[in-house]
Design a protein around this motif. Sequence first.
Motif, PDB file in Angstrom:
ATOM      1  N   GLU A 485       0.828  -1.200   0.000  1.00  0.00           N
ATOM      2  CA  GLU A 485       0.000   0.000   0.000  1.00  0.00           C
ATOM      3  C   GLU A 485       0.869   1.258   0.000  1.00  0.00           C
ATOM      4  N   ILE A 486       1.957   1.245   0.734  1.00  0.00           N
ATOM      5  CA  ILE A 486       2.861   2.398   0.755  1.00  0.00           C
ATOM      6  C   ILE A 486       3.408   2.660  -0.644  1.00  0.00           C
ATOM      7  N   ARG A 487       3.828   1.598  -1.323  1.00  0.00           N
ATOM      8  CA  ARG A 487       4.369   1.752  -2.674  1.00  0.00           C
ATOM      9  C   ARG A 487       3.299   2.256  -3.643  1.00  0.00           C
ATOM     10  N   GLU A 488       2.104   1.697  -3.567  1.00  0.00           N
ATOM     11  CA  GLU A 488       1.040   2.087  -4.490  1.00  0.00           C
ATOM     12  C   GLU A 488       0.586   3.510  -4.234  1.00  0.00           C
ATOM     13  N   ILE A 489       0.416   3.864  -2.981  1.00  0.00           N
ATOM     14  CA  ILE A 489      -0.007   5.225  -2.647  1.00  0.00           C
ATOM     15  C   ILE A 489       1.046   6.223  -3.100  1.00  0.00           C
ATOM     16  N   GLY A 490       2.321   5.880  -2.909  1.00  0.00           N
ATOM     17  CA  GLY A 490       3.387   6.758  -3.369  1.00  0.00           C
ATOM     18  C   GLY A 490       3.367   6.930  -4.872  1.00  0.00           C
ATOM     19  N   ARG A 491       3.115   5.845  -5.603  1.00  0.00           N
ATOM     20  CA  ARG A 491       3.072   5.909  -7.073  1.00  0.00           C
ATOM     21  C   ARG A 491       1.946   6.803  -7.555  1.00  0.00           C
ATOM     22  N   LEU A 492       0.839   6.801  -6.830  1.00  0.00           N
ATOM     23  CA  LEU A 492      -0.315   7.597  -7.212  1.00  0.00           C
ATOM     24  C   LEU A 492      -0.228   9.043  -6.721  1.00  0.00           C
ATOM     25  N   ALA A 493       0.926   9.417  -6.160  1.00  0.00           N
ATOM     26  CA  ALA A 493       1.152  10.788  -5.682  1.00  0.00           C
ATOM     27  C   ALA A 493       0.108  11.183  -4.655  1.00  0.00           C
ATOM     28  N   HIS A 494      -0.165  10.293  -3.716  1.00  0.00           N
ATOM     29  CA  HIS A 494      -1.119  10.589  -2.657  1.00  0.00           C
ATOM     30  C   HIS A 494      -0.613  11.760  -1.828  1.00  0.00           C
ATOM     31  N   ARG A 495      -1.501  12.698  -1.490  1.00  0.00           N
ATOM     32  CA  ARG A 495      -1.090  13.939  -0.844  1.00  0.00           C
ATOM     33  C   ARG A 495      -1.228  13.882   0.679  1.00  0.00           C
ATOM     34  N   GLU A 496      -0.730  12.827   1.282  1.00  0.00           N
ATOM     35  CA  GLU A 496      -0.682  12.763   2.742  1.00  0.00           C
ATOM     36  C   GLU A 496       0.436  13.688   3.225  1.00  0.00           C
ATOM     37  N   GLY A 497       0.124  14.553   4.189  1.00  0.00           N
ATOM     38  CA  GLY A 497       1.096  15.522   4.672  1.00  0.00           C
ATOM     39  C   GLY A 497       2.070  14.919   5.663  1.00  0.00           C
ATOM     40  N   ASN A 498       3.247  15.550   5.799  1.00  0.00           N
ATOM     41  CA  ASN A 498       4.215  15.120   6.794  1.00  0.00           C
ATOM     42  C   ASN A 498       3.652  15.276   8.198  1.00  0.00           C
ATOM     43  N   ALA A 499       4.220  14.550   9.132  1.00  0.00           N
ATOM     44  CA  ALA A 499       3.783  14.633  10.519  1.00  0.00           C
ATOM     45  C   ALA A 499       4.185  15.988  11.101  1.00  0.00           C
ATOM     46  N   PRO A 500       3.343  16.551  11.995  1.00  0.00           N
ATOM     47  CA  PRO A 500       3.732  17.810  12.646  1.00  0.00           C
ATOM     48  C   PRO A 500       4.924  17.599  13.566  1.00  0.00           C
ATOM     49  N   VAL A 501       5.769  18.614  13.656  1.00  0.00           N
ATOM     50  CA  VAL A 501       6.954  18.552  14.509  1.00  0.00           C
ATOM     51  C   VAL A 501       6.831  19.616  15.590  1.00  0.00           C
ATOM     52  N   ASP A 502       6.956  19.211  16.824  1.00  0.00           N
ATOM     53  CA  ASP A 502       6.838  20.136  17.946  1.00  0.00           C
ATOM     54  C   ASP A 502       8.199  20.284  18.615  1.00  0.00           C
ATOM     55  N   VAL A 503       9.009  21.195  18.076  1.00  0.00           N
ATOM     56  CA  VAL A 503      10.352  21.426  18.617  1.00  0.00           C
ATOM     57  C   VAL A 503      10.520  22.913  18.878  1.00  0.00           C
ATOM     58  N   ALA A 504      10.824  23.290  20.108  1.00  0.00           N
ATOM     59  CA  ALA A 504      10.977  24.693  20.476  1.00  0.00           C
ATOM     60  C   ALA A 504      12.330  25.211  20.005  1.00  0.00           C
ATOM     61  N   MET A 505      12.324  26.327  19.237  1.00  0.00           N
ATOM     62  CA  MET A 505      13.566  26.946  18.774  1.00  0.00           C
ATOM     63  C   MET A 505      13.434  28.455  18.929  1.00  0.00           C
ATOM     64  N   ASP A 506      14.544  29.118  19.130  1.00  0.00           N
ATOM     65  CA  ASP A 506      14.548  30.566  19.259  1.00  0.00           C
ATOM     66  C   ASP A 506      15.698  31.129  18.428  1.00  0.00           C
ATOM     67  N   PRO A 507      15.407  31.874  17.334  1.00  0.00           N
ATOM     68  CA  PRO A 507      14.057  32.160  16.843  1.00  0.00           C
ATOM     69  C   PRO A 507      13.412  30.920  16.228  1.00  0.00           C
ATOM     70  N   PRO A 508      12.080  30.939  16.080  1.00  0.00           N
ATOM     71  CA  PRO A 508      11.402  29.763  15.524  1.00  0.00           C
ATOM     72  C   PRO A 508      11.825  29.515  14.089  1.00  0.00           C
ATOM     73  N   PRO A 509      11.801  28.256  13.630  1.00  0.00           N
ATOM     74  CA  PRO A 509      12.179  27.973  12.241  1.00  0.00           C
ATOM     75  C   PRO A 509      11.222  28.639  11.263  1.00  0.00           C
ATOM     76  N   VAL A 510      11.737  28.961  10.096  1.00  0.00           N
ATOM     77  CA  VAL A 510      10.897  29.512   9.037  1.00  0.00           C
ATOM     78  C   VAL A 510       9.887  28.448   8.615  1.00  0.00           C
ATOM     79  N   GLU A 511       8.624  28.814   8.513  1.00  0.00           N
ATOM     80  CA  GLU A 511       7.576  27.874   8.132  1.00  0.00           C
ATOM     81  C   GLU A 511       7.294  28.007   6.638  1.00  0.00           C
ATOM     82  N   ILE A 512       7.292  26.893   5.925  1.00  0.00           N
ATOM     83  CA  ILE A 512       7.009  26.881   4.487  1.00  0.00           C
ATOM     84  C   ILE A 512       5.638  26.241   4.287  1.00  0.00           C
ATOM     85  N   ALA A 513       4.726  26.962   3.677  1.00  0.00           N
ATOM     86  CA  ALA A 513       3.358  26.458   3.488  1.00  0.00           C
ATOM     87  C   ALA A 513       2.860  26.860   2.111  1.00  0.00           C
ATOM     88  N   THR A 514       1.862  26.134   1.612  1.00  0.00           N
ATOM     89  CA  THR A 514       1.213  26.535   0.365  1.00  0.00           C
ATOM     90  C   THR A 514       0.179  27.609   0.666  1.00  0.00           C
TER      91      THR A 514
END
Length: 588
Positions: A485-514
Motif C-alpha cells: 500500500e505504501i508503494r502504491e499510494i506513493g506511485r499515485l502521488a497521494h497527498r498525505e502531509g508530513n507529521a507535525p513537529v513540535d520542537v521549540a527553537m529561538d528564533p522559531p524555524p521559518v515555516e514553508i506552506a502553500t
Amino acid sequence: APYAETLVAFLAGKSAYGKADPYSELEKSVREVVTALRSSGQAWGDVAERYASPGAARAYWQKVLSAELPEEAQNRFDVGGAEPLGARLVQACSTAKVPVPSWLKALGKLDANDGRAEDEGLLHSCGLVGLALLAWEKLDEALEARQELDFSALEARAVQLVATRPVVRERLRRQYRVAMIDEAQDLNPVQYQLLRTVDFANLILVGDAQQSIYAFRQADVRMFQAAAKETAVFPLTRNFRSDLGIQKFIDATFLTLWRESYRPMLATSAPIDLDVEDTASWDGVEVWPEEAKGRSPLARGISELRAEGWTDRISVLVRGRKGAQKAKEALDRDGIPNRLVGTSEGFYTNLEIRDVANALRALADPCDGFALLAMLHSPIAGLSLDSVIVLASSEDPCETIDTFEPVLPRDAEVLARFREWFLPLRGFADRIPAWEVLAELYAKSPYLENLARRPDADQRLANVRKLLALASGDPTKGPMRFADEIREIGRLAHREGNAPVDVAMDPPPVEIATIHGSKGLEWPCVVFFDTSDKLTRRAWSLQVDATQGLVSTKFGGPNNVMHAYLSQRRKERDLEEELRLLYELADR
C-alpha cells in the motif's frame, strides 16, 4: 468503448510526453475526466449520449461553440454546412462583419488540415470519454460492493435523496430555519444544487469572490457571483489582520488589476502603475529582487531580517509542492532552520517511509532480494554501498546474508548488529500485524538512532512515528500488504502531509506552506517566494470543462476548434485564479 481501441492504437509507441509513457498519460487523462465529471454533478447518461459517436460529439461541440459567437454571427452560422466546424465559425463572423473570437484566431490558418484535426480530435475524445465512462462505472460498482461512498458520491446521493424524498426535504426545512454557508465562494455546482433543492426559507452565503482559490476542486466562483446578483448583499470590507501600509498596497495593486470589480478595504485607495511604483511608500511591504547568480534572495532577505533583530515567526508561502521544495533547498543551503507546514509534501514518497516499506517486505518475504539490499544501505542498517554491491553480485542475497563477509572492516560490526535483530524477526514477521513489526523494528534496530543524525531529523522521526500510528489504525493488516500500500499510494502521488513537529527553537524555524494551506491563518511576516515563476505551463493534451460536460483531446496531433476554445478558457481561468491566490496571500 468502441472508439477507445483507435485511441490506444494511435498512442502506441509515441514518446511525446517527456518522462511519461503514452499509457501513463492515458491513465492520467482517464482519471482527470472521471474526477472532474463526477464531482461537477454531470450525469453518466448525459455524458455517454454526447460522446456516443464522433457525430454526436460534433453536434454538441457545434451547439456550444456557436453560442459563444457574437449574436450577429450566430444568426449567420451555417448549422448544417459540410465545411469543418472551425471554418464555419470563422465564416459566420466574416459574413456578419464582427471580430473573430481570440480562441478561433488561435487555430491559425484554417485549411484542409483543419478538417483532419477536427475528425481526429472528435474520434480520440470519444475514445477517451468511453474509457472514462467504463472507469466511472467500475468505480461506482466497487464502491457499492464495499458499501462505501467517496466525496463525489456522497454529494450526489445527498442531492438525489433530497430531490426524490419530499418528506426529507420538508424535515430539513423545518429543522433548519436558517442555513448560513461560510466560504461560499468555494462551493461546487453539486453543493449549490443541494442548496437549491432543499430551498431553505432563509439562506445566508458568507464569502468573498476575490478569495475563491479552489477551482481545482470544481469550485465555481461564477455561481457565487450570480447568487449575489439575485439577493441582498451586505459588504464587509474592513480588514482587522493586516497593517495599514499592507492594506494600502493590496488595494492599490488590485484596483489596478481588477478595476471596478475589486472591493477595496480603504475608501481612499487608488490604482497605481505596477511597473514603476516605489514599494518603499508602502509601510510593511518589501521587494527582494532576483539576482542572476549568487545567493538566493529568499535566504538573503530572511538572514537580513534576523540580523535586524526580527525574532518572530516568518512564513514562506508558495503555490505548490515544487515551490515548497525549492524554498526549502534555498534555506537549507544557507543553514536557515525551516520546516514544511501542511504542504501535502508527499508523505509516502519520503525516503524514510520508503526505507520502512523495504524493511517490511524484506522481513515478510525471505525471497525479496531487492528490498533486502535497499534496506541494508538505508539508515535501518547503514551498510556501505561497497558491501551492498558485493552482496548483490551473489547468486541469492537473501540466502547469503546469513554468512556474508563484508569487504570493509567497519561493516562487520554493522552487519553483526543487523543480524541480531533481523534474522529472528524475519522468522515470524509474516504472521504478525504490520504495526507490531514496525514496533519491533523501531525498538531493536538502530534506525531511529541513525535518523536522529540526519538533516531534518525531527521531521524524519515524526514521519516514521506517524507511519506506526497509521499501521495501528488497522491491526489486521500484515506487513506485506502495508508495504504494498505504501508503494502504491506513493506511485499515485497521494497527498498525505508530513507529521507535525513540535520542537521549540529561538528564533522559531521559518515555516514553508502553500497558499491553499494558509487559508484562515496569519503570520507576523509573510514572504511570497515564487512570484517570478511562469503562470502558463505546458500545452495540455487534455481539456475538460466539467460544468458543460466538455472533453477534448490533442495527443500530439494538430489543434482542433474545441481544444482551442477550452485551452483559451482555461488560460483565462488560471490567470484569474492566480490573481486570487496573490490576493489571498497578501492578506496573510
